[in-house]
Motif scaffolding. Sequence first.
Motif, PDB file in Angstrom:
ATOM      1  N   ILE A 169     -32.757   4.803  65.410  1.00  0.00           N
ATOM      2  CA  ILE A 169     -34.147   5.295  65.334  1.00  0.00           C
ATOM      3  C   ILE A 169     -35.170   4.165  65.176  1.00  0.00           C
ATOM      4  O   ILE A 169     -36.187   4.154  65.876  1.00  0.00           O
ATOM      5  N   PRO A 170     -34.955   3.203  64.255  1.00  0.00           N
ATOM      6  CA  PRO A 170     -35.977   2.150  64.094  1.00  0.00           C
ATOM      7  C   PRO A 170     -36.234   1.348  65.366  1.00  0.00           C
ATOM      8  O   PRO A 170     -37.284   0.726  65.509  1.00  0.00           O
ATOM      9  N   PHE A 171     -35.267   1.361  66.285  1.00  0.00           N
ATOM     10  CA  PHE A 171     -35.386   0.555  67.504  1.00  0.00           C
ATOM     11  C   PHE A 171     -35.737   1.411  68.723  1.00  0.00           C
ATOM     12  O   PHE A 171     -35.509   1.005  69.858  1.00  0.00           O
ATOM     13  N   SER A 172     -36.318   2.600  68.459  1.00  0.00           N
ATOM     14  CA  SER A 172     -36.617   3.550  69.535  1.00  0.00           C
ATOM     15  C   SER A 172     -37.478   2.959  70.638  1.00  0.00           C
ATOM     16  O   SER A 172     -37.369   3.346  71.802  1.00  0.00           O
ATOM     17  N   TYR A 173     -38.360   2.020  70.275  1.00  0.00           N
ATOM     18  CA  TYR A 173     -39.311   1.495  71.251  1.00  0.00           C
ATOM     19  C   TYR A 173     -38.997   0.046  71.628  1.00  0.00           C
ATOM     20  O   TYR A 173     -39.808  -0.605  72.289  1.00  0.00           O
ATOM     21  N   SER A 174     -37.830  -0.421  71.218  1.00  0.00           N
ATOM     22  CA  SER A 174     -37.439  -1.802  71.499  1.00  0.00           C
ATOM     23  C   SER A 174     -36.683  -1.879  72.830  1.00  0.00           C
ATOM     24  O   SER A 174     -36.078  -0.903  73.278  1.00  0.00           O
ATOM     25  N   THR A 175     -36.732  -3.059  73.446  1.00  0.00           N
ATOM     26  CA  THR A 175     -35.995  -3.290  74.693  1.00  0.00           C
ATOM     27  C   THR A 175     -35.139  -4.549  74.549  1.00  0.00           C
ATOM     28  O   THR A 175     -35.501  -5.490  73.848  1.00  0.00           O
ATOM     29  N   ILE A 176     -33.998  -4.520  75.215  1.00  0.00           N
ATOM     30  CA  ILE A 176     -33.114  -5.685  75.282  1.00  0.00           C
ATOM     31  C   ILE A 176     -32.858  -5.972  76.753  1.00  0.00           C
ATOM     32  O   ILE A 176     -32.263  -5.151  77.459  1.00  0.00           O
ATOM     33  N   ALA A 177     -33.321  -7.125  77.211  1.00  0.00           N
ATOM     34  CA  ALA A 177     -33.195  -7.505  78.622  1.00  0.00           C
ATOM     35  C   ALA A 177     -33.768  -6.432  79.538  1.00  0.00           C
ATOM     36  O   ALA A 177     -33.200  -6.104  80.584  1.00  0.00           O
ATOM     37  N   GLY A 178     -34.897  -5.852  79.104  1.00  0.00           N
ATOM     38  CA  GLY A 178     -35.548  -4.825  79.900  1.00  0.00           C
ATOM     39  C   GLY A 178     -34.922  -3.447  79.788  1.00  0.00           C
ATOM     40  O   GLY A 178     -35.355  -2.507  80.461  1.00  0.00           O
ATOM     41  N   PHE A 179     -33.945  -3.299  78.913  1.00  0.00           N
ATOM     42  CA  PHE A 179     -33.223  -2.021  78.763  1.00  0.00           C
ATOM     43  C   PHE A 179     -33.625  -1.377  77.446  1.00  0.00           C
ATOM     44  O   PHE A 179     -33.479  -1.979  76.379  1.00  0.00           O
ATOM     45  N   ARG A 180     -34.168  -0.156  77.512  1.00  0.00           N
ATOM     46  CA  ARG A 180     -34.614   0.543  76.311  1.00  0.00           C
ATOM     47  C   ARG A 180     -33.430   0.864  75.396  1.00  0.00           C
ATOM     48  O   ARG A 180     -32.448   1.483  75.813  1.00  0.00           O
ATOM     49  N   VAL A 181     -33.548   0.459  74.126  1.00  0.00           N
ATOM     50  CA  VAL A 181     -32.474   0.676  73.158  1.00  0.00           C
ATOM     51  C   VAL A 181     -32.216   2.167  72.955  1.00  0.00           C
ATOM     52  O   VAL A 181     -31.089   2.597  72.728  1.00  0.00           O
ATOM     53  N   VAL A 182     -33.276   2.983  73.059  1.00  0.00           N
ATOM     54  CA  VAL A 182     -33.136   4.416  72.833  1.00  0.00           C
ATOM     55  C   VAL A 182     -32.173   5.045  73.839  1.00  0.00           C
ATOM     56  O   VAL A 182     -31.551   6.074  73.563  1.00  0.00           O
ATOM     57  N   LEU A 183     -32.017   4.413  75.009  1.00  0.00           N
ATOM     58  CA  LEU A 183     -31.065   4.934  75.996  1.00  0.00           C
ATOM     59  C   LEU A 183     -29.632   4.811  75.513  1.00  0.00           C
ATOM     60  O   LEU A 183     -28.757   5.588  75.916  1.00  0.00           O
ATOM     61  N   ILE A 184     -29.381   3.833  74.624  1.00  0.00           N
ATOM     62  CA  ILE A 184     -28.045   3.702  74.035  1.00  0.00           C
ATOM     63  C   ILE A 184     -27.733   4.939  73.198  1.00  0.00           C
ATOM     64  O   ILE A 184     -26.632   5.486  73.242  1.00  0.00           O
ATOM     65  N   ALA A 185     -28.744   5.388  72.433  1.00  0.00           N
ATOM     66  CA  ALA A 185     -28.568   6.591  71.617  1.00  0.00           C
ATOM     67  C   ALA A 185     -28.286   7.801  72.501  1.00  0.00           C
ATOM     68  O   ALA A 185     -27.438   8.643  72.187  1.00  0.00           O
ATOM     69  N   THR A 186     -28.997   7.875  73.627  1.00  0.00           N
ATOM     70  CA  THR A 186     -28.776   8.982  74.563  1.00  0.00           C
ATOM     71  C   THR A 186     -27.361   8.940  75.117  1.00  0.00           C
ATOM     72  O   THR A 186     -26.690   9.976  75.253  1.00  0.00           O
ATOM     73  N   LEU A 187     -26.882   7.743  75.419  1.00  0.00           N
ATOM     74  CA  LEU A 187     -25.516   7.586  75.928  1.00  0.00           C
ATOM     75  C   LEU A 187     -24.493   8.029  74.886  1.00  0.00           C
ATOM     76  O   LEU A 187     -23.504   8.689  75.216  1.00  0.00           O
ATOM     77  N   LEU A 188     -24.740   7.677  73.614  1.00  0.00           N
ATOM     78  CA  LEU A 188     -23.831   8.096  72.540  1.00  0.00           C
ATOM     79  C   LEU A 188     -23.755   9.620  72.444  1.00  0.00           C
ATOM     80  O   LEU A 188     -22.674  10.195  72.275  1.00  0.00           O
ATOM     81  N   PHE A 192     -44.185  -3.418  62.741  1.00  0.00           N
ATOM     82  CA  PHE A 192     -42.803  -3.895  62.736  1.00  0.00           C
ATOM     83  C   PHE A 192     -42.186  -3.683  64.123  1.00  0.00           C
ATOM     84  O   PHE A 192     -42.605  -4.300  65.079  1.00  0.00           O
ATOM     85  N   LEU A 193     -41.243  -2.759  64.272  1.00  0.00           N
ATOM     86  CA  LEU A 193     -40.582  -2.511  65.548  1.00  0.00           C
ATOM     87  C   LEU A 193     -41.218  -1.367  66.335  1.00  0.00           C
ATOM     88  O   LEU A 193     -40.776  -1.064  67.446  1.00  0.00           O
ATOM     89  N   TRP A 194     -42.248  -0.745  65.769  1.00  0.00           N
ATOM     90  CA  TRP A 194     -42.858   0.440  66.380  1.00  0.00           C
ATOM     91  C   TRP A 194     -44.129   0.068  67.124  1.00  0.00           C
ATOM     92  O   TRP A 194     -44.831  -0.878  66.739  1.00  0.00           O
ATOM     93  N   LEU A 195     -44.470   0.862  68.142  1.00  0.00           N
ATOM     94  CA  LEU A 195     -45.649   0.592  68.959  1.00  0.00           C
ATOM     95  C   LEU A 195     -46.889   1.325  68.476  1.00  0.00           C
ATOM     96  O   LEU A 195     -48.004   0.923  68.777  1.00  0.00           O
ATOM     97  N   ASP A 196     -46.699   2.427  67.734  1.00  0.00           N
ATOM     98  CA  ASP A 196     -47.822   3.233  67.271  1.00  0.00           C
ATOM     99  C   ASP A 196     -47.775   3.343  65.748  1.00  0.00           C
ATOM    100  O   ASP A 196     -46.767   3.770  65.183  1.00  0.00           O
ATOM    101  N   TYR A 197     -48.868   2.963  65.097  1.00  0.00           N
ATOM    102  CA  TYR A 197     -48.894   2.933  63.633  1.00  0.00           C
ATOM    103  C   TYR A 197     -48.850   4.333  63.021  1.00  0.00           C
ATOM    104  O   TYR A 197     -48.225   4.546  61.981  1.00  0.00           O
ATOM    105  N   SER A 198     -49.504   5.288  63.663  1.00  0.00           N
ATOM    106  CA  SER A 198     -49.496   6.653  63.143  1.00  0.00           C
ATOM    107  C   SER A 198     -48.110   7.275  63.236  1.00  0.00           C
ATOM    108  O   SER A 198     -47.669   7.988  62.334  1.00  0.00           O
ATOM    109  N   PHE A 199     -47.417   7.012  64.339  1.00  0.00           N
ATOM    110  CA  PHE A 199     -46.047   7.489  64.481  1.00  0.00           C
ATOM    111  C   PHE A 199     -45.174   6.933  63.366  1.00  0.00           C
ATOM    112  O   PHE A 199     -44.382   7.655  62.746  1.00  0.00           O
TER     113      PHE A 199
END
Length: 370
Positions: free
Chosen positions: A20-39, A152-159
Amino acid sequence: MKNKLTLDINKSIAGVFLIIPFSYSTIAGFRVVLIATLLLFISFLIRGGIVKVTTDFLLFTLNALVVFYLSIYSANHNEFFAFLLFFIFLYWPHFIKGKAINVNNMSRFIKLYAYSALFCSCGVICQSLLYNKFGIEFGKIDTYLNRTGFGFLWLDYSFLSLYLASSIPLIFREKMKFKYFFSLIIIIGSITTTARTGLFALVISMLFLSFAGFFSSLLKAKVKKNDFIMICLAFILISTVVLLWGSYSNRELTISGSGRFEGYLHAFNVFIDSPYLGYSYDVVAYKALFGAVPHNIFLYTMVFSGIMGIFLLLLWFLFIFIRLRFIDSYFKLCLISIFIGLQFIPSFYSGYFIALILSLSILSLEHEKK
């Protein structure tokens, strides 16, 4: 073999809550949240079985089809993919047989949600300390006319603020050790973001539930102790926020709308001009004209999906409310605060933590029925 499969499922789902904390992070252009979806997808394949279909599930599926059609129409596929991820994170319990997730495992998931929020809170506090004391920058930082926002790792402060605040009722639900200390760290972290949404929504929801409880008790001529405790905690939270705000935020503590109300007016006028298809989720075009998307769940939906989208959303809210009306008071407090917060943030289905909270509420209700 069956126990091993169940263990794998629980590990996969636990991994989702850790991501969850890395929902908006990317690694080599790949969204980390997609890893959660794959799981989650792996969990579905492992468990198999028939999908549980409810009215709210069908309504959300129809809404997904509307978003898909409008995204194709405007050639803006990002909004549909965000909606699809939200759908998976929300309704994953429907794809897995209930026995795969027992009460103990559900408790672990809730704790992982809370620990993830604690991690983000500590990250924001450290980010602010390094920036203000040593000029070291990392993560999301924006300087405005009247404040410096830390994400921190988030793009929106209100979120982020809403995510942090939503974890506090769950910390108390699980009777976690050091719950008061953890809650204080999360309050400080939420203040440090300089966004008021999360703590404001939590206070309002506490006051709402306590006064609603008092009113119900008066009709029965019997006041409940929990209602009195909640209203006391609400005022303690208000006092704590007021006391700490100046030390951890350089933003003035007011109840101003920060320009949101002007945005609401623009959004409503846009809906009146184009009520059927709206902007068809062409977010880029809307931002080019008005600078920012509407920070309100209902106006956002009206503007970008028109009459059909808002109609399906309102129906979905009605049926999910009916379904979850008997959840425990901790989840109620959490969900009401999120609902209040949704009146001040943009695209709600970009907040994957909201979907996961709803999924935990659904799972909690299923266990209570058993």
